[in-house]
Scaffold this motif. Structure first.
Motif, PDB file in Angstrom:
ATOM      1  N   LEU A  17      26.058  55.219   8.428  1.00 58.31           N
ATOM      2  CA  LEU A  17      26.851  54.128   8.984  1.00 58.31           C
ATOM      3  C   LEU A  17      26.900  52.930   8.033  1.00 58.31           C
ATOM      4  O   LEU A  17      27.938  52.304   7.864  1.00 58.31           O
ATOM      5  CB  LEU A  17      26.273  53.706  10.342  1.00 58.31           C
ATOM      6  N   SER A  34      32.980  48.239  15.229  1.00 64.95           N
ATOM      7  CA  SER A  34      32.411  49.540  15.598  1.00 64.95           C
ATOM      8  C   SER A  34      33.490  50.605  15.776  1.00 64.95           C
ATOM      9  O   SER A  34      33.273  51.776  15.454  1.00 64.95           O
ATOM     10  CB  SER A  34      31.592  49.401  16.888  1.00 64.95           C
ATOM     11  N   ARG A  35      34.665  50.231  16.279  1.00 66.51           N
ATOM     12  CA  ARG A  35      35.724  51.231  16.469  1.00 66.51           C
ATOM     13  C   ARG A  35      36.223  51.765  15.130  1.00 66.51           C
ATOM     14  O   ARG A  35      36.438  52.965  14.965  1.00 66.51           O
ATOM     15  CB  ARG A  35      36.875  50.633  17.280  1.00 66.51           C
ATOM     16  N   LEU A  37      34.534  51.757  12.378  1.00 69.91           N
ATOM     17  CA  LEU A  37      33.427  52.483  11.766  1.00 69.91           C
ATOM     18  C   LEU A  37      33.272  53.879  12.367  1.00 69.91           C
ATOM     19  O   LEU A  37      32.914  54.831  11.657  1.00 69.91           O
ATOM     20  CB  LEU A  37      32.132  51.694  11.953  1.00 69.91           C
ATOM     21  N   SER A  38      33.562  54.015  13.652  1.00 71.09           N
ATOM     22  CA  SER A  38      33.424  55.327  14.291  1.00 71.09           C
ATOM     23  C   SER A  38      34.409  56.324  13.697  1.00 71.09           C
ATOM     24  O   SER A  38      34.131  57.529  13.644  1.00 71.09           O
ATOM     25  CB  SER A  38      33.653  55.214  15.802  1.00 71.09           C
ATOM     26  N   PRO A  47      31.720  54.126  19.965  1.00 74.04           N
ATOM     27  CA  PRO A  47      31.589  52.744  19.500  1.00 74.04           C
ATOM     28  C   PRO A  47      30.341  52.054  20.047  1.00 74.04           C
ATOM     29  O   PRO A  47      29.722  51.250  19.357  1.00 74.04           O
ATOM     30  CB  PRO A  47      32.868  52.078  20.022  1.00 74.04           C
ATOM     31  N   ILE A  50      27.408  53.192  18.024  1.00 77.53           N
ATOM     32  CA  ILE A  50      27.502  52.569  16.698  1.00 77.53           C
ATOM     33  C   ILE A  50      27.108  51.099  16.769  1.00 77.53           C
ATOM     34  O   ILE A  50      26.442  50.570  15.872  1.00 77.53           O
ATOM     35  CB  ILE A  50      28.916  52.752  16.118  1.00 77.53           C
ATOM     36  N   ARG A  51      27.488  50.426  17.862  1.00 80.50           N
ATOM     37  CA  ARG A  51      27.097  49.014  18.011  1.00 80.50           C
ATOM     38  C   ARG A  51      25.582  48.878  18.043  1.00 80.50           C
ATOM     39  O   ARG A  51      25.015  47.931  17.497  1.00 80.50           O
ATOM     40  CB  ARG A  51      27.725  48.423  19.285  1.00 80.50           C
ATOM     41  N   MET A  54      24.330  49.319  14.540  1.00 76.40           N
ATOM     42  CA  MET A  54      24.676  48.120  13.762  1.00 76.40           C
ATOM     43  C   MET A  54      23.741  46.964  14.109  1.00 76.40           C
ATOM     44  O   MET A  54      23.373  46.168  13.235  1.00 76.40           O
ATOM     45  CB  MET A  54      26.138  47.732  13.997  1.00 76.40           C
TER      46      MET A  54
END
Length: 348
Positions: A17, A34-35, A37-38, A47, A50-51, A54
């Motif tokens: 990530l 996050s969107r 990055l996904s 997302p 991923i948040r 992050m």
């Protein structure tokens, strides 16, 4: 030179990530959400997941959230981990390699070759290219002459290596006759010819300190004059090209920041000190942001490599740009340009 980030506390998902975030931010220059990055990470994570990752990366100081955005950007520590552990370096395109090699025209003088290398680095990377002039420490002293001028001034002509002729005016405490100047030149040529300028300067200092009771006044005068000639020969300068390219990057476009950068290029001393660190290290060196310990470069990265002839390092070249640079392309290009410059200088 920099602090290596321990990545043992990061699992593969977190590392991937971070890699995706840095690559996306370098590409777009916008904080990464996050969107986005996904989609980039190819890990099929939501997302929300991923948040959470992050948030962990942010707690570790590897990414941060700008005040004006919900997305994240890499910190210096994040860039450092990316460069040291996650970067996939891209080989230099063969067509580009051949084009760069052809730019070093056989008819160019040494200084022209150095200037060309600086321009090539700038033009290819669209950032600032910098090359230090070949280190004069290793240049060999061949011959010296003294010519009398008015008011206790003497024009010194000395030959270094095979073809380099240098002129310098020195001031003496008393008036010397033409015969005395010839005697001084004969003495210096017989003692020091064939030694490097660094060796000559060191020997001169030792002669003044230790041999004053063993040699006559004429020899002391000769060595004293020579000290004036050679005391500053080790000073290095550099050629920089493409400073205005830095205005194209939004993170460097602040007028005060640009003013600091351009003043740094003009004053040179601190930049030379930074480049000197790189010259005495092996291979490609990278300073990211505050790692340089130099205020004008707080938002910049410096990627450098030493160039050499027959194993003897002559200087260092590199690229100065924003921390948001395509390291995977810049690093190998700097490395190969250093090798091509060394080869071009060797042929001369």
């Amino acid at each position: 030179m920099h602090t290596t980030i321990d990545n043992h506390n990061l699992n593969e998902r977190s590392l991937q990530l971070l890699k995706a975030l840095v690559e996306r931010y370098v590409q777009d220059g916008q904080p990464v959400g996050s969107r986005v990055l996904s989609k980039d990470s190819q890990l099929n994570l939501s997302p929300a997941t991923i948040r959470n990752v992050m948030a962990d990366l942010e707690d570790m100081g590897l990414i941060r959230s700008p005040h004006t955005s919900a997305g994240r950007v890499p910190t210096v520590s994040g860039y450092r981990l990316f460069v040291d552990s996650l970067l996939t370096v891209q080989p230099v395109d063969k067509k580009l390699l051949n084009k760069v090699n052809s730019e070093f025209n056989a008819s160019m003088e040494k200084d022209e070759v150095v200037e060309k290398a600086s321009r090539i680095l700038s033009e290819v990377t669209r950032m600032a290219g910098v090359v230090t002039l070949p280190n004069r420490e290793i240049v060999q002293f061949r011959h010296i002459e003294f010519l009398k001028l008015s008011n206790n001034r003497i024009l010194v002509i000395f030959v270094a290596d095979e073809q380099e002729v240098h002129n310098k005016i020195i001031h003496t405490d008393r008036t010397f006759s033409a015969a005395e100047l010839q005697q001084a030149a004969n003495y210096l040529n017989s003692i020091y010819a064939g030694q490097s300028l660094a060796e000559v300067r060191e020997a001169i200092v030792q002669d003044l300190e230790h041999n004053q009771h063993q040699v006559n006044q004429a020899m002391i005068d000769a060595v004293t004059m020579a000290q004036q000639v050679f005391e500053n020969t080790s000073h290095e300068d550099y050629v920089v090209s493409g400073q205005t390219n830095l205005m194209d990057f939004s993170e460097l476009s602040n007028m005060e920041r640009l003013k600091q950068l351009f003043e740094a290029f003009n004053q040179k001393q601190s930049v030379l000190h930074l480049l000197d660190k790189c010259q005495h290290a092996e291979g490609v060196q990278i300073f990211i942001g505050e790692e340089s310990d130099y205020e004008p470069f707080q938002e910049c990265s410096l990627v450098t490599a030493p160039y050499s002839v027959e194993g003897q390092v002559l200087g260092v070249l590199g690229v100065i740009g924003p921390t948001r640079m395509a390291y995977e392309k810049v690093i190998p290009f700097v490395d190969v340009t250093a090798k091509l410059l060394g080869a071009a200088l060797k042929s001369r």
